[in-house]
Design a protein around this motif. Sequence first.
Motif, short mmCIF file in Angstrom:
data_model
loop_
_atom_site.label_atom_id
_atom_site.label_comp_id
_atom_site.label_asym_id
_atom_site.label_seq_id
_atom_site.Cartn_x
_atom_site.Cartn_y
_atom_site.Cartn_z
N UNK A 194 -31.77 -43.66 -28.47
CA UNK A 194 -31.65 -42.22 -28.69
C UNK A 194 -32.97 -41.51 -28.40
N UNK A 195 -34.08 -42.11 -28.87
CA UNK A 195 -35.38 -41.49 -28.62
C UNK A 195 -35.70 -41.47 -27.13
N UNK A 196 -35.32 -42.55 -26.42
CA UNK A 196 -35.58 -42.59 -24.97
C UNK A 196 -34.79 -41.51 -24.24
N UNK A 197 -33.53 -41.31 -24.66
CA UNK A 197 -32.70 -40.27 -24.05
C UNK A 197 -33.28 -38.90 -24.33
N UNK A 198 -33.68 -38.67 -25.58
CA UNK A 198 -34.24 -37.37 -25.95
C UNK A 198 -35.53 -37.08 -25.18
N UNK A 199 -36.39 -38.10 -25.07
CA UNK A 199 -37.65 -37.90 -24.35
C UNK A 199 -37.41 -37.56 -22.89
N UNK A 200 -36.52 -38.33 -22.24
CA UNK A 200 -36.28 -38.09 -20.82
C UNK A 200 -35.61 -36.74 -20.60
N UNK A 201 -34.59 -36.44 -21.38
CA UNK A 201 -33.88 -35.17 -21.20
C UNK A 201 -34.82 -33.99 -21.45
N UNK A 202 -35.67 -34.10 -22.47
CA UNK A 202 -36.63 -33.02 -22.73
C UNK A 202 -37.62 -32.87 -21.58
N UNK A 203 -38.03 -34.00 -20.99
CA UNK A 203 -38.96 -33.92 -19.86
C UNK A 203 -38.30 -33.27 -18.66
N UNK A 204 -37.01 -33.57 -18.42
CA UNK A 204 -36.30 -32.93 -17.32
C UNK A 204 -36.17 -31.44 -17.56
N UNK A 205 -35.82 -31.06 -18.79
CA UNK A 205 -35.70 -29.64 -19.12
C UNK A 205 -37.04 -28.93 -18.90
N UNK A 206 -38.12 -29.57 -19.33
CA UNK A 206 -39.44 -28.96 -19.17
C UNK A 206 -39.80 -28.79 -17.70
N UNK A 207 -39.55 -29.82 -16.90
CA UNK A 207 -39.89 -29.75 -15.48
C UNK A 207 -39.06 -28.71 -14.74
N UNK A 208 -37.75 -28.68 -15.04
CA UNK A 208 -36.90 -27.70 -14.37
C UNK A 208 -37.22 -26.28 -14.84
N UNK A 209 -37.57 -26.14 -16.11
CA UNK A 209 -37.95 -24.82 -16.60
C UNK A 209 -39.22 -24.34 -15.91
N UNK A 210 -40.10 -25.29 -15.57
CA UNK A 210 -41.34 -24.93 -14.91
C UNK A 210 -41.14 -24.32 -13.52
N UNK A 211 -40.01 -24.63 -12.88
CA UNK A 211 -39.75 -24.04 -11.56
C UNK A 211 -38.67 -22.96 -11.65
N UNK A 212 -38.49 -22.41 -12.83
CA UNK A 212 -37.49 -21.35 -13.01
C UNK A 212 -37.75 -20.17 -12.08
N UNK A 213 -39.01 -19.73 -12.04
CA UNK A 213 -39.35 -18.59 -11.18
C UNK A 213 -39.14 -18.94 -9.71
N UNK A 214 -39.45 -20.19 -9.36
CA UNK A 214 -39.27 -20.62 -7.97
C UNK A 214 -37.81 -20.58 -7.57
N UNK A 215 -36.94 -21.16 -8.41
CA UNK A 215 -35.51 -21.20 -8.10
C UNK A 215 -34.93 -19.79 -8.07
N UNK A 216 -35.39 -18.94 -8.99
CA UNK A 216 -34.90 -17.57 -9.02
C UNK A 216 -35.29 -16.84 -7.73
N UNK A 217 -36.54 -17.05 -7.29
CA UNK A 217 -36.98 -16.41 -6.05
C UNK A 217 -36.23 -16.95 -4.84
N UNK A 218 -35.95 -18.26 -4.85
CA UNK A 218 -35.22 -18.87 -3.73
C UNK A 218 -33.78 -18.36 -3.65
N UNK A 219 -33.26 -17.86 -4.76
CA UNK A 219 -31.89 -17.35 -4.76
C UNK A 219 -31.81 -15.89 -4.33
#
Length: 257
Positions: free
Chosen positions: A69-94
Amino acid sequence: MAKSKSASQKRPVKARGTIPAPKTAPKRNFVPIHRRRPVQAAAAVVVILLVALIVWRVLDARGEDRKKERAVERFDNSVITLFTGINDTVEAMSSDPAQYGAGALAPEEFLPRTEEWVENIREVNVSLRAREVPAELATAKALSVNAILIYLDAAKSFRLAGKLGEGEARIEAIGHGENLMAHAQSLVGLYQREIGRIKVELGMITPAEAGLDQEIQLPPEEHSFPPDIGQQPGGAPIPVPGQGGDQEPAQEQSPGS
Protein backbone atom coordinates in the motif's frame (compact mmCIF):
# COMPACT_ATOMS: atom_id res chain seq x y z
CA MET A 1 -2.62 -103.53 68.03
CA ALA A 2 -3.30 -99.83 67.96
CA LYS A 3 -3.85 -98.13 64.54
CA SER A 4 -1.30 -95.58 63.39
CA LYS A 5 -2.55 -91.98 63.31
CA SER A 6 -0.76 -91.31 60.03
CA ALA A 7 -2.66 -94.12 58.36
CA SER A 8 -5.99 -92.56 59.24
CA GLN A 9 -5.14 -89.14 57.70
CA LYS A 10 -5.86 -89.56 53.98
CA ARG A 11 -5.84 -86.88 51.29
CA PRO A 12 -9.30 -85.77 50.29
CA VAL A 13 -10.48 -87.25 47.07
CA LYS A 14 -10.95 -84.61 44.33
CA ALA A 15 -14.34 -84.93 42.77
CA ARG A 16 -14.40 -85.42 39.05
CA GLY A 17 -15.33 -82.36 36.94
CA THR A 18 -14.30 -79.70 39.41
CA ILE A 19 -12.44 -76.59 38.06
CA PRO A 20 -9.39 -75.29 39.81
CA ALA A 21 -9.73 -71.83 41.28
CA PRO A 22 -8.48 -69.16 38.80
CA LYS A 23 -5.27 -67.43 39.53
CA THR A 24 -5.54 -63.62 39.27
CA ALA A 25 -2.64 -61.69 37.78
CA PRO A 26 -1.22 -58.81 39.75
CA LYS A 27 -3.09 -55.53 39.03
CA ARG A 28 -1.25 -53.20 36.62
CA ASN A 29 -1.69 -49.42 36.50
CA PHE A 30 -2.19 -48.84 32.65
CA VAL A 31 -2.44 -45.21 31.45
CA PRO A 32 -3.57 -44.50 27.83
CA ILE A 33 -0.94 -42.86 25.67
CA HIS A 34 -2.89 -39.63 25.22
CA ARG A 35 -3.16 -39.22 28.98
CA ARG A 36 0.51 -39.68 29.74
CA ARG A 37 2.19 -36.55 31.02
CA PRO A 38 5.14 -36.49 28.56
CA VAL A 39 2.77 -36.93 25.61
CA GLN A 40 0.47 -34.18 26.87
CA ALA A 41 3.43 -31.84 27.37
CA ALA A 42 4.72 -32.51 23.84
CA ALA A 43 1.25 -31.95 22.37
CA ALA A 44 0.93 -28.65 24.24
CA VAL A 45 4.26 -27.49 22.85
CA VAL A 46 3.17 -28.41 19.30
CA VAL A 47 -0.13 -26.53 19.69
CA ILE A 48 1.66 -23.44 21.02
CA LEU A 49 4.11 -23.54 18.10
CA LEU A 50 1.28 -23.88 15.57
CA VAL A 51 -0.62 -20.95 17.07
CA ALA A 52 2.53 -18.85 17.10
CA LEU A 53 3.21 -19.76 13.45
CA ILE A 54 -0.32 -18.82 12.39
CA VAL A 55 -0.14 -15.50 14.25
CA TRP A 56 3.25 -14.77 12.70
CA ARG A 57 1.98 -15.55 9.19
CA VAL A 58 -1.06 -13.31 9.66
CA LEU A 59 1.06 -10.42 10.97
CA ASP A 60 3.61 -10.96 8.20
CA ALA A 61 0.88 -10.92 5.55
CA ARG A 62 -0.56 -7.72 6.99
CA GLY A 63 2.91 -6.20 7.00
CA GLU A 64 3.44 -7.14 3.35
CA ASP A 65 0.07 -5.68 2.38
CA ARG A 66 0.87 -2.46 4.19
CA LYS A 67 4.25 -2.32 2.46
CA LYS A 68 2.52 -2.69 -0.92
CA GLU A 69 0.00 0.00 0.00
CA ARG A 70 2.81 2.42 0.87
CA ALA A 71 4.57 1.63 -2.43
CA VAL A 72 1.37 2.32 -4.38
CA GLU A 73 0.76 5.56 -2.50
CA ARG A 74 4.33 6.76 -3.03
CA PHE A 75 4.32 6.02 -6.75
CA ASP A 76 0.86 7.43 -7.40
CA ASN A 77 1.71 10.60 -5.45
CA SER A 78 4.92 10.98 -7.44
CA VAL A 79 3.01 10.64 -10.72
CA ILE A 80 0.46 13.21 -9.57
CA THR A 81 3.26 15.59 -8.58
CA LEU A 82 5.10 15.19 -11.88
CA PHE A 83 1.98 15.59 -14.01
CA THR A 84 0.87 18.57 -11.95
CA GLY A 85 4.26 20.13 -12.63
CA ILE A 86 3.52 20.23 -16.36
CA ASN A 87 -0.04 21.49 -15.93
CA ASP A 88 0.79 24.84 -17.50
CA THR A 89 2.62 23.09 -20.34
CA VAL A 90 -0.30 20.79 -21.18
CA GLU A 91 -2.75 23.67 -20.91
CA ALA A 92 -0.66 25.75 -23.32
CA MET A 93 -0.31 22.80 -25.71
CA SER A 94 -4.10 22.53 -25.82
CA SER A 95 -4.57 26.16 -26.87
CA ASP A 96 -1.47 27.80 -28.37
CA PRO A 97 -1.11 25.54 -31.45
CA ALA A 98 -4.68 26.32 -32.53
CA GLN A 99 -3.99 30.05 -32.11
CA TYR A 100 -0.77 29.67 -34.06
CA GLY A 101 -2.59 27.83 -36.83
CA ALA A 102 -5.17 30.62 -36.97
CA GLY A 103 -2.44 33.23 -37.24
CA ALA A 104 -2.93 34.68 -33.75
CA LEU A 105 0.65 33.79 -32.76
CA ALA A 106 3.76 34.61 -34.81
CA PRO A 107 6.35 31.86 -35.47
CA GLU A 108 9.04 33.73 -33.51
CA GLU A 109 6.69 33.74 -30.50
CA PHE A 110 5.32 30.22 -30.91
CA LEU A 111 8.54 28.29 -31.60
CA PRO A 112 10.30 29.16 -28.29
CA ARG A 113 7.20 27.97 -26.45
CA THR A 114 7.37 24.59 -28.17
CA GLU A 115 11.04 24.23 -27.20
CA GLU A 116 10.07 24.87 -23.58
CA TRP A 117 7.27 22.28 -23.82
CA VAL A 118 9.69 19.66 -25.11
CA GLU A 119 12.17 20.30 -22.29
CA ASN A 120 9.53 20.32 -19.55
CA ILE A 121 7.95 17.05 -20.68
CA ARG A 122 11.34 15.43 -21.24
CA GLU A 123 12.26 16.14 -17.60
CA VAL A 124 9.09 14.38 -16.43
CA ASN A 125 9.88 11.44 -18.69
CA VAL A 126 13.35 11.07 -17.13
CA SER A 127 11.94 11.33 -13.59
CA LEU A 128 9.22 8.74 -14.22
CA ARG A 129 11.66 6.25 -15.70
CA ALA A 130 13.93 6.60 -12.66
CA ARG A 131 11.17 5.55 -10.23
CA GLU A 132 11.79 2.11 -8.71
CA VAL A 133 8.55 0.17 -8.34
CA PRO A 134 7.58 -3.39 -7.30
CA ALA A 135 6.35 -5.86 -9.89
CA GLU A 136 2.71 -5.05 -9.07
CA LEU A 137 3.22 -1.48 -10.33
CA ALA A 138 5.15 -2.31 -13.51
CA THR A 139 2.11 -1.93 -15.77
CA ALA A 140 1.03 1.33 -14.13
CA LYS A 141 4.54 2.74 -14.53
CA ALA A 142 4.65 1.69 -18.18
CA LEU A 143 1.31 3.40 -18.86
CA SER A 144 2.42 6.65 -17.23
CA VAL A 145 5.73 6.65 -19.11
CA ASN A 146 4.00 5.94 -22.43
CA ALA A 147 1.52 8.77 -21.77
CA ILE A 148 4.39 11.18 -21.17
CA LEU A 149 6.18 9.97 -24.31
CA ILE A 150 3.13 10.67 -26.43
CA TYR A 151 2.82 14.12 -24.87
CA LEU A 152 6.48 14.59 -25.79
CA ASP A 153 5.78 13.51 -29.36
CA ALA A 154 2.93 16.02 -29.47
CA ALA A 155 5.26 18.80 -28.32
CA LYS A 156 7.78 17.82 -31.00
CA SER A 157 5.04 17.88 -33.62
CA PHE A 158 4.06 21.40 -32.52
CA ARG A 159 7.73 22.40 -32.63
CA LEU A 160 7.93 21.14 -36.19
CA ALA A 161 4.84 23.18 -37.05
CA GLY A 162 6.59 26.25 -35.65
CA LYS A 163 9.45 25.71 -38.09
CA LEU A 164 7.19 25.37 -41.11
CA GLY A 165 5.91 28.21 -43.19
CA GLU A 166 2.28 28.83 -43.82
CA GLY A 167 0.58 26.08 -45.74
CA GLU A 168 -0.81 22.57 -45.60
CA ALA A 169 2.28 21.09 -43.91
CA ARG A 170 1.94 23.40 -40.91
CA ILE A 171 -1.76 22.59 -40.51
CA GLU A 172 -1.00 18.87 -40.79
CA ALA A 173 1.74 19.06 -38.15
CA ILE A 174 -0.60 20.89 -35.75
CA GLY A 175 -3.38 18.34 -36.38
CA HIS A 176 -0.94 15.48 -35.76
CA GLY A 177 0.09 17.06 -32.45
CA GLU A 178 -3.53 17.45 -31.41
CA ASN A 179 -4.18 13.76 -32.15
CA LEU A 180 -1.17 12.81 -30.04
CA MET A 181 -2.49 14.95 -27.18
CA ALA A 182 -5.80 13.09 -27.25
CA HIS A 183 -4.08 9.70 -27.36
CA ALA A 184 -1.85 10.67 -24.43
CA GLN A 185 -4.92 11.62 -22.42
CA SER A 186 -6.41 8.21 -23.21
CA LEU A 187 -3.32 6.56 -21.74
CA VAL A 188 -3.63 8.73 -18.65
CA GLY A 189 -7.12 7.31 -18.23
CA LEU A 190 -5.78 3.78 -18.54
CA TYR A 191 -3.13 4.58 -15.93
CA GLN A 192 -5.86 5.80 -13.57
CA ARG A 193 -7.79 2.60 -14.14
CA GLU A 194 -4.76 0.39 -13.52
CA ILE A 195 -3.70 2.17 -10.33
CA GLY A 196 -7.32 2.00 -9.17
CA ARG A 197 -7.43 -1.74 -9.83
CA ILE A 198 -4.32 -2.24 -7.71
CA LYS A 199 -5.81 -0.18 -4.88
CA VAL A 200 -9.00 -2.25 -5.02
CA GLU A 201 -6.99 -5.49 -4.76
CA LEU A 202 -5.24 -4.13 -1.67
CA GLY A 203 -8.54 -3.02 -0.13
CA MET A 204 -7.58 0.66 -0.22
CA ILE A 205 -10.68 1.75 -2.18
CA THR A 206 -13.85 0.20 -3.61
CA PRO A 207 -14.35 -0.73 -7.29
CA ALA A 208 -16.84 2.13 -7.63
CA GLU A 209 -14.29 4.61 -6.25
CA ALA A 210 -11.74 3.29 -8.74
CA GLY A 211 -14.17 3.71 -11.63
CA LEU A 212 -13.82 0.07 -12.63
CA ASP A 213 -17.54 -0.09 -13.36
CA GLN A 214 -17.12 2.45 -16.15
CA GLU A 215 -16.62 1.40 -19.74
CA ILE A 216 -13.19 2.05 -21.26
CA GLN A 217 -13.49 4.72 -23.92
CA LEU A 218 -11.32 4.31 -27.01
CA PRO A 219 -9.90 7.49 -28.55
CA PRO A 220 -10.68 8.35 -32.18
CA GLU A 221 -7.94 8.27 -34.80
CA GLU A 222 -8.45 11.94 -35.61
CA HIS A 223 -9.25 14.37 -32.84
CA SER A 224 -9.95 18.08 -32.94
CA PHE A 225 -8.45 19.84 -29.93
CA PRO A 226 -10.24 23.14 -29.18
CA PRO A 227 -8.44 25.58 -26.86
CA ASP A 228 -10.86 25.07 -23.94
CA ILE A 229 -10.83 21.25 -23.94
CA GLY A 230 -10.74 19.59 -20.54
CA GLN A 231 -11.18 22.88 -18.72
CA GLN A 232 -13.27 23.29 -15.60
CA PRO A 233 -14.52 26.65 -14.24
CA GLY A 234 -11.59 28.88 -13.33
CA GLY A 235 -9.34 27.32 -15.98
CA ALA A 236 -8.46 24.24 -13.93
CA PRO A 237 -7.82 21.15 -16.05
CA ILE A 238 -9.56 17.85 -15.34
CA PRO A 239 -8.12 15.58 -12.60
CA VAL A 240 -4.54 14.34 -12.77
CA PRO A 241 -3.71 10.60 -12.64
CA GLY A 242 -4.71 8.73 -9.52
CA GLN A 243 -7.34 11.09 -8.16
CA GLY A 244 -10.27 8.79 -7.48
CA GLY A 245 -12.79 7.04 -9.67
CA ASP A 246 -15.08 9.85 -10.85
CA GLN A 247 -13.30 9.91 -14.16
CA GLU A 248 -14.38 11.31 -17.46
CA PRO A 249 -14.06 9.12 -20.56
CA ALA A 250 -10.46 8.27 -21.28
CA GLN A 251 -10.08 10.40 -24.40
CA GLU A 252 -11.27 13.50 -22.56
CA GLN A 253 -8.77 13.36 -19.71
CA SER A 254 -5.78 15.55 -19.17
CA PRO A 255 -2.90 14.88 -16.80
CA GLY A 256 -2.64 18.41 -15.61
CA SER A 257 -4.28 19.50 -12.37
